[in-house]
Scaffold this active site. Structure first.
Site, short mmCIF file in Angstrom:
data_model
loop_
_atom_site.label_atom_id
_atom_site.label_comp_id
_atom_site.label_asym_id
_atom_site.label_seq_id
_atom_site.Cartn_x
_atom_site.Cartn_y
_atom_site.Cartn_z
CB SER A 158 -40.17 81.95 35.22
OG SER A 158 -39.54 80.89 35.90
CG ASP A 367 -43.76 81.27 42.40
OD1 ASP A 367 -43.55 80.05 42.24
OD2 ASP A 367 -43.28 82.14 41.66
CG HIS A 407 -43.70 80.03 38.64
ND1 HIS A 407 -42.82 80.91 39.20
CD2 HIS A 407 -43.15 79.65 37.45
CE1 HIS A 407 -41.77 81.05 38.41
NE2 HIS A 407 -41.95 80.30 37.35
#
Length: 511
Positions: A158, A367, A407
């Site tokens: 991320s 995601d 994610h």
């Protein structure tokens, strides 16, 4: 062991005496409160560094007694400021001297208030704190052990993925190998897109209630699962799915598990690229199959701080700015400012390649926080820069799609796709004491070991193998394993044997 210098900056130094100890994360570290457990014997160091007249950052360093002669830096998430001790614990269990920086502030991932009118703190968050922490932590490591580092690695997902790419671009000598998972690299467009997608579901007349997200997700699996060549509940080729969203329309008196025509238009927006003035492409869309995470950004139209706080505090609009004020001028403003020089868009990464660096990037196809194909966009931009220079991307840079992964970690319950390969942030989601892949601690199943093998032995990862367990706990039996093929290859079932065994799949250029 050599003496520690920089004592004027030393905020904490302590020792954990033996295997099985826990490092208790200070209560003040609100971004990463999980304490790493089952640690090896190690020294704990925390250093504060002044970065400007108005800013400073802090980093933590684990120095294990049983050291593997290598250094590992781990990344952060969102706008979070705090030392990521739990991911440092993962690195220490491998034997790495492991470092994490707080990027110059203390906040949870969706809180951007610290950035308001703070240009120096933004620079720390954007890139400076990571680089400065890495340089000093390496020096401290070599002094502590009295020996030179053999190899230097980075692992982040991320914002951590963005930090890794930014390091590759700005400081190609910092690391020999980098793992960049689900990278939030296009900060100047990702954060405004986060505001934009919230506006799609904000109008009560066209709003899709969260209770219908699972209904939409089930229909997506029904339509898109078979198109990858195997009906197994996993959407592996969402970009190739010929969506027929009209099947979700309400018919007759049944209005409980279906969409109105107005809601259907909202759904089409969610699955469409964000294109604005003069057909300008701004950001890619969420892929079909991501519905299980829509409660974070799509939700009921309520703004998520990852978007609005960026506009209010990074771009300086102030706390009075509201989501319904969003328009294309915000994109123009963020392109001009790029707060903290955070956006990782220096696509000519040939200096990293020339010094022998290796880069592994991946992104989950389910995601719901960062659109998967933003990573493909990055890969394509690097391709455009390097192919004309005669550089073979596969020789140092590989990108993997992870079908069914959300994610950074996890998978929708309805898919139960293999998602675990010891990537950044993955181990702590299962256990505070985990590292690598239980029963499969090798370079085929563990992305960090794969990167080490590539950097140190020249053995390229092809493919990786992802794992999921019966109840997604490592104490359970393995449920599925699948190969992850580097782009543009795709994993295809051979048609023979158990489809839940990786050996019965192969990587092909197309289905």
């Amino acid at each position: 062991m050599g003496p520690l210098r920089y004592l004027s900056h030393l905020a904490l130094a302590s020792a954990l005496p033996g295997l099985g100890d826990t490092f208790e994360v200070p209560a003040s570290d609100i971004a990463y409160p999980q304490s790493p457990t089952e640690l090896p014997e190690l020294c704990v160091v925390q250093i504060n560094v002044t970065s400007s007249a108005t800013s400073a950052y802090t980093f933590g360093l684990f120095l294990p007694t049983e050291w593997n002669d290598r250094f590992l830096a781990v990344g952060n998430g969102g706008f979070a400021g705090g030392i990521n001790w739990v991911d440092m614990g993962v690195g220490a269990r491998y034997g790495f001297a492991t470092m994490s920086t707080d990027t110059g502030h203390n906040s949870i991932s969706s809180d951007g208030r610290w950035a308001y009118h703070e240009p120096e703190r933004l620079i720390d968050w954007g890139y400076r704190a990571m680089h400065g922490s890495v340089v000093l932590a390496k020096e401290l490591t070599e002094q502590y052990y009295g020996d030179a580092l053999k190899y230097n690695y980075y692992s982040g997902c991320s914002t951590g993925g963005r930090q890794g790419l930014r390091s590759v671009e700005l400081y190609p000598d910092d690391f020999d190998g980098v793992i960049a998972g689900s990278p939030a690299w296009w900060t100047s467009h990702l954060q405004p897109w986060t505001v934009k997608i919230g506006t799609y579901n904000a109008d009560p007349d066209t709003q899709i209630p969260a209770s219908l997200f699972s209904v939409i997700g089930a229909e997506i699996i029904k339509q898109c699962d078979p198109q990858d060549g195997l009906s197994d509940g996993v959407v592996s080729a969402p970009q190739q799915c010929n969506l027929r969203l009209e099947t979700l329309l309400c018919r007759g008196t049944n209005t409980t598990a279906c969409l109105s025509a107005a809601q259907l238009q909202t759904l089409r927006l969610i699955y469409s690229d964000y294109v604005d003035v003069n057909q300008t492409f701004v950001f890619p869309h969420l892929l079909p199959g991501s519905e299980a995470q829509w409660s974070v950004l799509v939700n009921n139209g309520t703004a998520n701080g990852l978007g609005t706080d960026y506009v209010r505090y990074f771009l300086g609009k102030g706390k009075q700015w509201q989501q319904d004020q969003f328009d294309y001028s915000i994109i123009q403003l963020t392109d001009r400012l790029d707060p903290g020089n955070a956006t990782a868009d220096d696509f000519d990464i040939s200096p990293f390649q020339q010094k022998g660096g290796k880069l592994l990037m991946y992104h989950g196809m389910a995601d719901g926080l960062i659109p998967t194909d933003s990573s493909l966009h990055y890969y394509n931009k690097v391709t455009e820069e390097l192919i004309p220079k005669g550089i073979d991307l596969d020789s140092f840079y590989r990108f993997f799609y992870v079908p069914g992964m959300q994610h950074c970690s996890g998978t929708p319950e309805s898919m139960h796709a293999p998602w675990y390969f010891a990537g950044p942030n993955q181990a702590p989601t299962l256990s505070s004491s985990l590292h690598s892949v239980p029963k499969f601690q090798d370079a085929q199943h563990d992305i960090l070991l794969a990167l080490m093998s590539w950097v140190e032995n020249g053995t390229s990862p092809e493919p990786l193998i992802a794992t999921t367990w019966q109840n997604d706990t490592t104490q359970d039996e393995v449920y599925r394993q699948r190969p992850l093929c580097f782009y543009p290859q795709k994993a295809v079932y051979t048609g023979k044997g158990d489809a839940d065994e990786a050996a019965n799949w192969e990587c092909r250029s197309q289905y």
